[in-house]
Design a protein around this motif. Structure first.
Motif, PDB file in Angstrom:
ATOM      1  N   UNK A  50       0.809  -1.218   0.000  1.00 36.45           N
ATOM      2  CA  UNK A  50       0.000   0.000   0.000  1.00 36.45           C
ATOM      3  C   UNK A  50       0.848   1.275   0.000  1.00 36.45           C
ATOM      4  N   UNK A  51       2.142   1.169   0.166  1.00 40.48           N
ATOM      5  CA  UNK A  51       2.999   2.338   0.040  1.00 40.48           C
ATOM      6  C   UNK A  51       3.097   2.751  -1.428  1.00 40.48           C
ATOM      7  N   UNK A  52       3.199   1.767  -2.315  1.00 41.54           N
ATOM      8  CA  UNK A  52       3.415   2.036  -3.737  1.00 41.54           C
ATOM      9  C   UNK A  52       2.195   1.791  -4.620  1.00 41.54           C
ATOM     10  N   UNK A  53       1.152   1.179  -4.105  1.00 45.37           N
ATOM     11  CA  UNK A  53      -0.022   0.824  -4.911  1.00 45.37           C
ATOM     12  C   UNK A  53      -1.297   1.056  -4.108  1.00 45.37           C
ATOM     13  N   UNK A  54      -2.362   1.414  -4.819  1.00 43.66           N
ATOM     14  CA  UNK A  54      -3.648   1.625  -4.168  1.00 43.66           C
ATOM     15  C   UNK A  54      -3.698   2.946  -3.427  1.00 43.66           C
ATOM     16  N   UNK A  55      -4.781   3.157  -2.758  1.00 46.43           N
ATOM     17  CA  UNK A  55      -4.979   4.412  -2.050  1.00 46.43           C
ATOM     18  C   UNK A  55      -5.586   5.457  -2.971  1.00 46.43           C
ATOM     19  N   UNK A  56      -5.930   6.601  -2.430  1.00 42.87           N
ATOM     20  CA  UNK A  56      -6.643   7.612  -3.203  1.00 42.87           C
ATOM     21  C   UNK A  56      -5.867   8.133  -4.402  1.00 42.87           C
ATOM     22  N   UNK A  57      -4.556   8.190  -4.333  1.00 44.97           N
ATOM     23  CA  UNK A  57      -3.774   8.695  -5.459  1.00 44.97           C
ATOM     24  C   UNK A  57      -3.316   7.604  -6.419  1.00 44.97           C
TER      25      UNK A  57
END
Length: 119
Positions: A50-57
């Protein structure tokens, strides 16, 4: 005008890597019918990093169908179904390199905003 060739989702998998294991979410499979776009990902899609993929951005990753032609020439005999590069949207007729931060794409009833290039 770009068209969506495939909408792809998948869940994290634990796979052998070197002497150990890693968890990766690179495997995406084409979906039949509409897929809900959420604030952080597509319905049915998971991200193991989730640091590099997914999330709002980084909720949706798009890749050009035209790139598959070059990869199929580079990797003859390798099965490369839509989603093979971990993309959520496989697009035809959209040069993804020409998209810039702030560009908007309509996908069904969703309006997607380009927030960053793939790194």
């Amino acid at each position: 005008m770009a068209t969506i060739v495939s909408v792809n989702v998948g869940q994290p998998r634990r796979v052998p890597s070197g002497a150990g294991f890693v968890t990766t979410s690179i495997w995406k499979e084409p979906q039949a019918g509409a897929v809900r776009v959420g604030a952080e990902n597509l319905a049915g899609d998971g991200q193991s990093d989730r640091v590099h993929h997914g999330g709002q951005d980084k909720a949706v990753y798009a890749y050009a169908a035209e790139h598959y032609l070059a990869w199929r020439a580079e990797l003859p005999g390798v099965d490369l179904p839509w989603g093979a590069f971990g993309e959520n949207l496989t697009l035809r007729g959209q040069n993804v390199e020409s998209l810039g931060v702030g560009d908007r794409l309509r996908a069904g009833s969703s309006l997607l905003l380009v927030t960053m290039p793939r790194v």
